[in-house]
Write an enzyme that holds these catalytic residues in place. Structure first.
Site, PDB file in Angstrom:
ATOM      1  N   THR A  53     -83.574 -77.855  28.883  1.00 30.65           N
ATOM      2  CA  THR A  53     -83.068 -76.490  28.932  1.00 30.65           C
ATOM      3  C   THR A  53     -82.750 -75.941  27.552  1.00 30.65           C
ATOM      4  O   THR A  53     -81.964 -76.525  26.798  1.00 30.65           O
ATOM      5  CB  THR A  53     -81.810 -76.419  29.812  1.00 30.65           C
ATOM      6  OG1 THR A  53     -82.137 -76.873  31.124  1.00 30.65           O
ATOM      7  CG2 THR A  53     -81.293 -74.989  29.894  1.00 30.65           C
ATOM      8  N   LYS A  72     -87.262 -75.169  30.004  1.00 29.21           N
ATOM      9  CA  LYS A  72     -86.705 -74.090  30.805  1.00 29.21           C
ATOM     10  C   LYS A  72     -85.858 -73.230  29.873  1.00 29.21           C
ATOM     11  O   LYS A  72     -84.870 -73.707  29.303  1.00 29.21           O
ATOM     12  CB  LYS A  72     -85.857 -74.626  31.954  1.00 29.21           C
ATOM     13  CG  LYS A  72     -85.233 -73.520  32.805  1.00 29.21           C
ATOM     14  CD  LYS A  72     -84.539 -74.094  34.017  1.00 29.21           C
ATOM     15  CE  LYS A  72     -83.905 -72.990  34.849  1.00 29.21           C
ATOM     16  NZ  LYS A  72     -83.291 -73.515  36.084  1.00 29.21           N
ATOM     17  N   LYS A 111     -83.374 -70.253  29.157  1.00 29.91           N
ATOM     18  CA  LYS A 111     -82.364 -69.360  29.722  1.00 29.91           C
ATOM     19  C   LYS A 111     -82.397 -68.021  28.983  1.00 29.91           C
ATOM     20  O   LYS A 111     -82.488 -67.979  27.749  1.00 29.91           O
ATOM     21  CB  LYS A 111     -80.972 -69.983  29.598  1.00 29.91           C
ATOM     22  CG  LYS A 111     -80.753 -71.202  30.481  1.00 29.91           C
ATOM     23  CD  LYS A 111     -80.623 -70.806  31.939  1.00 29.91           C
ATOM     24  CE  LYS A 111     -80.191 -71.976  32.807  1.00 29.91           C
ATOM     25  NZ  LYS A 111     -80.005 -71.584  34.222  1.00 29.91           N
ATOM     26  N   ASP A 153     -85.753 -68.507  32.965  1.00 31.01           N
ATOM     27  CA  ASP A 153     -84.700 -68.330  33.963  1.00 31.01           C
ATOM     28  C   ASP A 153     -83.803 -67.171  33.550  1.00 31.01           C
ATOM     29  O   ASP A 153     -83.035 -67.270  32.596  1.00 31.01           O
ATOM     30  CB  ASP A 153     -83.871 -69.605  34.107  1.00 31.01           C
ATOM     31  CG  ASP A 153     -82.871 -69.516  35.254  1.00 31.01           C
ATOM     32  OD1 ASP A 153     -82.877 -68.493  35.965  1.00 31.01           O
ATOM     33  OD2 ASP A 153     -82.095 -70.469  35.438  1.00 31.01           O
ATOM     34  N   GLU A 199     -87.979 -67.248  36.807  1.00 35.28           N
ATOM     35  CA  GLU A 199     -87.005 -67.522  37.873  1.00 35.28           C
ATOM     36  C   GLU A 199     -85.999 -66.385  38.009  1.00 35.28           C
ATOM     37  O   GLU A 199     -85.378 -65.970  37.034  1.00 35.28           O
ATOM     38  CB  GLU A 199     -86.293 -68.829  37.531  1.00 35.28           C
ATOM     39  CG  GLU A 199     -85.474 -69.419  38.653  1.00 35.28           C
ATOM     40  CD  GLU A 199     -84.887 -70.766  38.272  1.00 35.28           C
ATOM     41  OE1 GLU A 199     -84.021 -71.252  39.022  1.00 35.28           O
ATOM     42  OE2 GLU A 199     -85.279 -71.334  37.220  1.00 35.28           O
ATOM     43  N   ASP A 252     -84.261 -68.332  43.151  1.00 31.93           N
ATOM     44  CA  ASP A 252     -83.167 -69.296  43.005  1.00 31.93           C
ATOM     45  C   ASP A 252     -81.970 -68.797  43.796  1.00 31.93           C
ATOM     46  O   ASP A 252     -81.715 -69.230  44.918  1.00 31.93           O
ATOM     47  CB  ASP A 252     -82.825 -69.493  41.537  1.00 31.93           C
ATOM     48  CG  ASP A 252     -81.710 -70.529  41.331  1.00 31.93           C
ATOM     49  OD1 ASP A 252     -81.273 -71.163  42.317  1.00 31.93           O
ATOM     50  OD2 ASP A 252     -81.253 -70.699  40.189  1.00 31.93           O
ATOM     51  N   LYS A 311     -81.988 -76.498  45.235  1.00 28.97           N
ATOM     52  CA  LYS A 311     -80.862 -77.193  44.616  1.00 28.97           C
ATOM     53  C   LYS A 311     -79.943 -77.702  45.722  1.00 28.97           C
ATOM     54  O   LYS A 311     -79.586 -76.950  46.639  1.00 28.97           O
ATOM     55  CB  LYS A 311     -80.061 -76.247  43.703  1.00 28.97           C
ATOM     56  CG  LYS A 311     -80.819 -75.722  42.504  1.00 28.97           C
ATOM     57  CD  LYS A 311     -79.946 -74.756  41.710  1.00 28.97           C
ATOM     58  CE  LYS A 311     -80.664 -74.219  40.489  1.00 28.97           C
ATOM     59  NZ  LYS A 311     -79.850 -73.202  39.763  1.00 28.97           N
ATOM     60  N   CYS A 321     -81.064 -77.965  39.548  1.00 33.63           N
ATOM     61  CA  CYS A 321     -79.735 -78.555  39.626  1.00 33.63           C
ATOM     62  C   CYS A 321     -78.714 -77.633  39.003  1.00 33.63           C
ATOM     63  O   CYS A 321     -79.044 -76.745  38.214  1.00 33.63           O
ATOM     64  CB  CYS A 321     -79.689 -79.905  38.902  1.00 33.63           C
ATOM     65  SG  CYS A 321     -79.952 -79.789  37.108  1.00 33.63           S
ATOM     66  N   ASP A 336     -86.431 -79.519  37.270  1.00 27.35           N
ATOM     67  CA  ASP A 336     -85.398 -79.202  36.280  1.00 27.35           C
ATOM     68  C   ASP A 336     -84.143 -79.990  36.635  1.00 27.35           C
ATOM     69  O   ASP A 336     -83.217 -79.479  37.247  1.00 27.35           O
ATOM     70  CB  ASP A 336     -85.123 -77.692  36.277  1.00 27.35           C
ATOM     71  CG  ASP A 336     -83.988 -77.314  35.340  1.00 27.35           C
ATOM     72  OD1 ASP A 336     -83.801 -78.015  34.326  1.00 27.35           O
ATOM     73  OD2 ASP A 336     -83.286 -76.322  35.631  1.00 27.35           O
ATOM     74  N   ASP A 379     -82.234 -81.937  34.305  1.00 24.96           N
ATOM     75  CA  ASP A 379     -81.758 -82.451  33.013  1.00 24.96           C
ATOM     76  C   ASP A 379     -80.253 -82.316  32.842  1.00 24.96           C
ATOM     77  O   ASP A 379     -79.747 -82.431  31.730  1.00 24.96           O
ATOM     78  CB  ASP A 379     -82.476 -81.746  31.856  1.00 24.96           C
ATOM     79  CG  ASP A 379     -82.087 -80.271  31.733  1.00 24.96           C
ATOM     80  OD1 ASP A 379     -81.655 -79.688  32.751  1.00 24.96           O
ATOM     81  OD2 ASP A 379     -82.221 -79.711  30.632  1.00 24.96           O
TER      82      ASP A 379
END
Length: 328
Positions: free
Chosen positions: A131, A156, A158, A183, A209, A232, A254, A282, A304, A306
């Site tokens: 991430t 991923k 953010k 995301d 996402e 999500d 998730k 997660c 994902d 991590d």
């Protein structure tokens, strides 16, 4: 049967920033179930976005534990049956997740195995996203280069609603051929989405996402998106899937949203039937929470998991993260 619940606070390795703010600590809740001299644990991460707090989740777990112990004392000792009853006792969410995963863990241990993952066929390794936290384009590029040097294969990124193209371009230039997913955490409601999607398309992005809030994502049906979109916040359980058709091509599963592995497996099955690709995601958490999600990860196009990498400490035995993969 004894059920114990406790809060645990873990410092982040470095501050972690998403569109809703920055965090320096991770607050999780752990459930321990003891039966026939065997002890097993489950972990959840209460999420304020869904109206959860550590205190509310502990209260909910304590109430459900009382009911489950009552069923056990009345002769309902089959764990699979108790887990099915748990789905009716509690709604989807973090509280049910901790209990459900502890039950899966207990089932595995009573069968002579160490973890619930051992009840499933898994490969020797799974590629997981690393991430990239929200920061300046330069700082995000630096973090990306560090991940690439460590062998990362999937990133991923953010994002909030600021400097989207600049940040993604900086990450892509630093990432080489690594796969990138974005995301937005519902933060793109003020952007021109059609123009944003078109500008991102040449940057070789695998998926975006949750660009819009879950209560305002119907407009995605009418906006061309050359990059697949993943639900999500809009997808918790099977009940939401029919509303996602035509808006998204992927769903992020998730366990803290589904309320545990039991519903997650059913959600995965129904999502695939409806032709959605799967992502395994997660909340922040330790290897205890990540292990529980591995049966979903093995079915997913994007993984994902991590969470432990972002923390200052982990549980033992910890999952091994090496060169962008979870080593099993």
């Amino acid at each position: 049967m004894n059920i114990h619940v406790e809060p645990v606070t873990i410092a982040m390795a470095t501050p972690f920033r998403i569109s809703r703010g920055s965090r320096t600590e991770c607050h999780v809740v752990r459930v321990t179930i003891e039966q026939s001299g065997v002890s097993a644990q489950g972990e959840c991460t209460p999420y304020p976005r869904y109206g959860e707090s550590v205190e509310s989740v502990i209260t909910t777990i304590s109430q459900a534990a009382h009911e489950l112990k009552g069923l056990f004392n009345k002769g309902e000792t089959n764990l699979v049956s108790l887990r099915e009853k748990l789905q009716a006792i509690l709604p989807a969410g973090a509280a049910r997740n901790a209990i459900d995963c502890a039950m899966w863990n207990l089932q595995a241990k009573l069968r002579g195995k160490q973890h619930s993952q051992d009840l499933f066929e898994l490969p020797t390794s799974i590629v997981t996203a690393m991430t990239v936290s929200i920061n300046t384009p330069e700082a995000m590029a630096n973090q990306t280069r560090n991940y690439i040097e460590q062998g990362a294969k999937l990133l991923k990124v953010k994002l909030d609603g600021e400097q989207v193209i600049e940040r993604v371009r900086a990450v892509r230039e630093a990432a080489g051929d690594a796969m990138i997913v974005l995301d937005a955490n519902e933060a793109w409601q003020d952007l021109d989405l059609e123009a944003t999607f078109a500008a991102l398309a040449p940057l070789n992005i695998t998926m975006i996402e949750q660009p819009l809030p879950s209560n305002n994502d119907s407009k995605l049906k009418d906006i061309p998106h050359p990059i697949p979109l993943c639900a999500d916040e809009s997808c918790h359980t099977r009940q939401q899937l029919h509303k996602l058709v035509g808006k998204y091509e992927m769903v992020n599963i998730k366990l803290d949203k589904t309320g545990g592995l039991t519903e997650a497996l059913l959600l995965a099955e129904e999502a695939k039937r409806l032709k959605f690709a799967l992502m395994s995601g997660c909340m922040l958490g330790t290897s205890l929470a990540m292990r529980a999600a591995l049966p979903i990860a093995v079915q997913s196009k994007v993984v994902d998991l991590d969470g432990p990498v972002l923390l200052g400490q982990d549980v033992e035995p910890a999952l091994v993260y090496r060169e962008g993969e979870i080593i099993l």
